[in-house]
Design an enzyme around this catalytic site. Structure first.
Site, short mmCIF file in Angstrom:
data_model
loop_
_atom_site.label_atom_id
_atom_site.label_comp_id
_atom_site.label_asym_id
_atom_site.label_seq_id
_atom_site.Cartn_x
_atom_site.Cartn_y
_atom_site.Cartn_z
N GLN A 77 0.83 -1.21 0.00
CA GLN A 77 0.00 0.00 0.00
C GLN A 77 0.86 1.25 0.00
OE1 GLN A 77 -2.78 0.12 3.25
NE2 GLN A 77 -3.88 1.86 2.41
N SER A 127 2.55 4.53 0.92
CA SER A 127 3.01 4.95 2.25
C SER A 127 2.76 6.44 2.45
CB SER A 127 4.51 4.67 2.40
OG SER A 127 5.00 5.36 3.54
N ARG A 179 0.30 13.61 8.77
CA ARG A 179 -0.79 12.76 8.26
C ARG A 179 -1.86 12.51 9.32
NH1 ARG A 179 1.17 6.45 7.87
NH2 ARG A 179 2.26 6.38 9.84
N ARG A 209 -17.51 -9.40 2.35
CA ARG A 209 -17.54 -7.96 2.09
C ARG A 209 -18.55 -7.54 1.02
NH1 ARG A 209 -15.25 -5.91 6.64
NH2 ARG A 209 -13.25 -6.96 7.05
C1 LIG Z 1 -19.56 -6.94 8.46
C2 LIG Z 1 -18.26 -7.00 9.20
C3 LIG Z 1 -18.07 -6.27 10.35
C4 LIG Z 1 -16.85 -6.32 11.05
N1 LIG Z 1 -16.69 -5.58 12.19
C5 LIG Z 1 -15.52 -5.63 12.87
C6 LIG Z 1 -15.32 -4.87 14.07
O1 LIG Z 1 -16.18 -4.15 14.53
N2 LIG Z 1 -14.11 -4.96 14.70
C7 LIG Z 1 -13.11 -5.77 14.23
O2 LIG Z 1 -12.04 -5.82 14.85
N3 LIG Z 1 -13.26 -6.47 13.10
C8 LIG Z 1 -14.43 -6.43 12.42
N4 LIG Z 1 -14.58 -7.15 11.26
C9 LIG Z 1 -13.42 -7.92 10.76
C10 LIG Z 1 -13.55 -9.42 11.10
O3 LIG Z 1 -13.52 -9.62 12.49
C11 LIG Z 1 -12.38 -10.21 10.45
O4 LIG Z 1 -11.15 -9.72 10.95
C12 LIG Z 1 -12.37 -10.07 8.94
O5 LIG Z 1 -13.66 -10.26 8.41
C13 LIG Z 1 -11.42 -11.10 8.35
O6 LIG Z 1 -12.00 -12.36 8.53
P1 LIG Z 1 -11.15 -13.65 8.79
O7 LIG Z 1 -10.31 -13.53 10.01
O8 LIG Z 1 -12.12 -14.80 8.72
O9 LIG Z 1 -10.25 -13.63 7.45
P2 LIG Z 1 -8.83 -14.26 7.16
O10 LIG Z 1 -7.79 -13.70 8.03
O11 LIG Z 1 -8.62 -14.06 5.70
O12 LIG Z 1 -9.01 -15.77 7.49
C14 LIG Z 1 -9.79 -16.63 6.68
C15 LIG Z 1 -10.06 -17.89 7.47
O13 LIG Z 1 -8.82 -18.55 7.73
C16 LIG Z 1 -8.85 -19.10 9.05
N5 LIG Z 1 -7.83 -18.42 9.89
C17 LIG Z 1 -7.12 -17.29 9.55
N6 LIG Z 1 -6.26 -16.96 10.51
C18 LIG Z 1 -6.43 -17.87 11.49
C19 LIG Z 1 -5.84 -18.04 12.77
N7 LIG Z 1 -4.91 -17.21 13.22
N8 LIG Z 1 -6.25 -19.06 13.53
C20 LIG Z 1 -7.21 -19.93 13.08
N9 LIG Z 1 -7.82 -19.83 11.88
C21 LIG Z 1 -7.43 -18.81 11.09
C22 LIG Z 1 -10.26 -18.87 9.60
O14 LIG Z 1 -11.07 -19.96 9.24
C23 LIG Z 1 -10.69 -17.64 8.84
O15 LIG Z 1 -12.10 -17.49 8.74
C24 LIG Z 1 -15.78 -7.13 10.56
C25 LIG Z 1 -15.97 -7.86 9.38
C26 LIG Z 1 -17.18 -7.82 8.70
C27 LIG Z 1 -17.36 -8.61 7.42
#
Ligand SMILES: Cc1cc2nc3c(=O)[nH]c(=O)nc-3n(C[C@H](O)[C@H](O)[C@H](O)COP(=O)(O)OP(=O)(O)OC[C@H]3O[C@@H](n4cnc5c(N)ncnc54)[C@H](O)[C@@H]3O)c2cc1C
Length: 251
Positions: free
Chosen positions: A105, A107, A174, A201
């Protein structure tokens, strides 16, 4: 007067180039792209079924993988996109997607933001009064940024390395730039990771700007490699904005 974006610009930078090995020929059927063939090749290797006993077309083969939930073979195909005309608040949400993603991204410490563009939040587009009030805030923030950089460059005049001094000034200044500041980001992800991100998303619960970008990304990827993304359906939601739903959840 800064530039204002009302939509993201999404550009495909890279996709797989598959070289079929002559000693393990697959009996391909139907139309497909290199990324889809790479996935079929990887899947067929597991059972040494290159002779394609069911005479399945590549896209039907991938459809079956999605139906069965054997998503790991989708990880071989990666797609790189350039996103522009998106806000810093969008990318803050985007980079939460970790598994299978790579990011680079713009900077704000190195790049001069005195000419930065801004992204109009979708909810205020079309309302003249709201847009006017919002634009005034953006212009004031940018003016404050320019003034701060100038003052900080003078304050740290004793730092001989000009590049370092500029970085010190820009990284502090910034702080007054809003979430709506436009940014650019290169995003690479494999097909499985894109599917997970797009499912989350492009849904009605997602924030409007990232939802709009997810729909744009989805359309581009559906045109690029339908086998991986054709099971998403774009529809008009109750809030009169586009959203998408998926047939095969989290393969
Ligand atoms: C509508 C919406 C509202 C949201 N609101 C908030 C908010 O208020 N505050 C906030 O902080 N976030 C928020 N988020 C972000 C959300 O909590 C996730 O961080 C984000 O959607 C990424 O999802 P993920 O961790 O499943 O994705 P990725 O990191 O891409 O992971 C994909 C999948 O891989 C596996 N995985 C990845 N990493 C690990 C790990 N370390 N351990 C075990 N399994 C793993 C899991 O199955 C995971 O679902 C929001 C997201 C959405 C869609």
């Amino acid at each position: 007067m800064p530039e204002f974006f009302s939509a993201p610009r999404v550009t495909l930078l890279a996709q797989p180039a598959f070289s079929a090995p002559a000693h393990l020929p697959v009996e391909w059927q139907g139309e497909s792209t290199d990324g889809e063939r790479l996935t079929e090749f990887a899947g067929r290797l597991c059972y040494m079924s290159q002779h394609n006993p069911a005479k399945r077309a590549t896209r039907d083969y991938i459809e079956n993988i999605k139906k069965q939930g054997h998503g790991s073979v989708l990880e071989h195909a990666t797609y790189s996109l350039l996103l522009e005309g998106v806000s810093r608040s969008l990318t803050h949400e985007l980079v939460r997607h970790r598994a299978g993603f790579a990011y680079s991204q713009l900077s704000q410490r190195y790049v001069d933001e005195s000419q930065a563009a801004f992204v109009v939040p979708p909810a205020i587009i079309g309302d003249e009064a709201l847009e006017g009030a919002w634009r005034a805030q953006m212009e004031a923030a940018q003016a404050a940024y320019v003034a701060l950089v100038e003052q900080l460059m003078a304050r740290y005049g004793w730092v001989a390395d000009r590049v370092h001094r500029r970085k010190m000034a820009r990284e502090a200044a910034r702080g007054v730039l809003p979430n709506s500041t436009e940014t650019k980001i290169v995003v690479t992800a494999n097909a499985r990771a894109w599917r997970t991100m797009l499912e989350l998303r492009s849904s009605e619960g997602a924030e409007m700007e990232i939802r709009r970008a997810a729909i744009a990304i989805l359309r581009l990827l559906q045109a690029t490699a339908p086998g991986f993304f054709a099971d998403f359906e774009v529809y008009e939601a109750e809030d009169r904005r586009e959203a998408a739903r998926i047939s095969y959840h989290k393969v």
